[in-house]
Enzyme design. Structure first.
Site, short mmCIF file in Angstrom:
data_model
loop_
_atom_site.label_atom_id
_atom_site.label_comp_id
_atom_site.label_asym_id
_atom_site.label_seq_id
_atom_site.Cartn_x
_atom_site.Cartn_y
_atom_site.Cartn_z
N LEU A 194 0.84 -1.19 0.00
CA LEU A 194 0.00 0.00 0.00
C LEU A 194 0.88 1.24 0.00
CD1 LEU A 194 -2.59 -0.97 2.79
CD2 LEU A 194 -2.95 -1.07 0.31
N ASP A 195 0.36 2.34 -0.55
CA ASP A 195 1.05 3.61 -0.43
C ASP A 195 1.18 3.97 1.04
OD1 ASP A 195 1.08 3.80 -3.20
OD2 ASP A 195 -0.76 4.99 -3.27
N ARG A 196 2.17 4.80 1.35
CA ARG A 196 2.43 5.16 2.74
C ARG A 196 1.18 5.64 3.47
NH1 ARG A 196 6.75 9.64 5.16
NH2 ARG A 196 5.81 9.75 7.23
N THR A 222 -1.95 5.17 2.81
CA THR A 222 -3.12 4.28 2.74
C THR A 222 -3.00 3.25 3.85
OG1 THR A 222 -3.32 4.56 0.34
CG2 THR A 222 -4.41 2.65 1.31
#
Length: 278
Positions: free
Chosen positions: A76-78, A80
């Site tokens: 996941l993106d940071r 998210t």
């Protein structure tokens, strides 16, 4: 973590908090000899960073398990939050990655999006690098030779206070797909620094941290996007409740109770029962 408030989330550029080993243990949704399933907070980066092993999820999990190599299957993106899938063995990683490539895994997210949405919508728009943005990582809806097909389902659940809680199901797994499609719809995800009111906010954030301009422009310190469930075809399913900061925002800003619209966590059988093992 629960005593924190969504308006004071620990996102400080270049000064990310280190992960506490005991807190990391509380994030484990499932673990066996093959896999780790983690409920990642939004302030944690997945990949190892220069700030040491306890500054990233993979680095911290290496320290916790004592394993030199871990395989990040579903990242996941940071900013998210939600479910992250880590394989402990190469064979398990290959099988899991193949399941994602063959679309035998249904991923569902929950997002708080700007504006009041009333009808479900399927966004079937290609994504390519945004050539007009100063943010190198930004993608946008446009047709080009380099564009990738992308399909995202948005299902509004409840609205209030100028925002909508939305269930999101991406059919494809493109970079920033949900965030870029939400922006294209005209309903950007609350708190998104790249796909929000001004993408220069992101550039300011990475150089100066959380500033008064960001606080004035963004309703949350991070993007309100949460990976809530992973369901494998003929396999296990993992589900999480809504992230606590998003739940707080929904209650205090939107004036809604999210409980009827979110799924509770479930404990499932060991992964070896589903063919994840080598």
């Amino acid at each position: 973590m629960s005593e924190r408030h969504y308006s004071t989330w620990p996102l400080l550029s270049g000064e990310a908090e280190l992960i506490d080993p005991e807190e990391l243990k509380s994030w484990i949704v499932h673990e066996d000899e093959d896999v780790l399933v983690i409920d990642k907070p939004g302030w944690i980066v997945c990949h190892p960073s220069k700030n040491g092993p306890w500054s990233s999820l993979v680095g911290a999990c290496r320290e916790l398990t004592g394993l030199e190599t871990l395989h990040l299957v579903a990242r996941l993106d940071r900013e998210t939050s939600g479910l992250v899938l880590i394989a402990k063995r190469p064979a398990s990683a290959r099988r899991l990655q193949m399941a994602f490539q063959e679309r035998r895994v249904e991923k569902t997210y929950l997002a708080i999006m700007a504006g009041e949405m009333t009808e479900p919508v399927l966004v079937n728009q290609p994504l390519a690098k945004d050539l007009e943005s100063e943010v190198a990582a930004r993608v946008t809806v446009r047709k080009s030779r380099s564009a990738q097909k992308a399909r995202t389902h948005f299902e509004p659940l409840v609205s209030g206070g100028g925002y909508t809680l939305v269930r999101v199901k991406p059919e494809t797994g493109r970079k920033h797909q949900i965030r870029a499609h939400a922006f294209w719809l005209g309903h950007p995800i609350a708190g998104d620094k790249i796909y929000g009111p001004d993408d220069t906010l992101f550039l300011e954030f990475i150089t100066e941290g959380w500033t008064p301009r960001l606080a004035a422009a963004l309703p949350m310190r991070r993007q309100a996007l949460h990976a809530g469930s992973l369901v494998f075809e003929n396999g296990p399913s993992f589900r999480l409740p809504l992230a606590w900061d998003m739940e707080q925002f929904a209650r205090e800003v939107m004036g809604v109770d999210t409980t009827p619209y979110t799924q509770t966590a479930e404990v499932k059988k060991t992964a070896e029962n589903y063919g994840f093992s080598s």
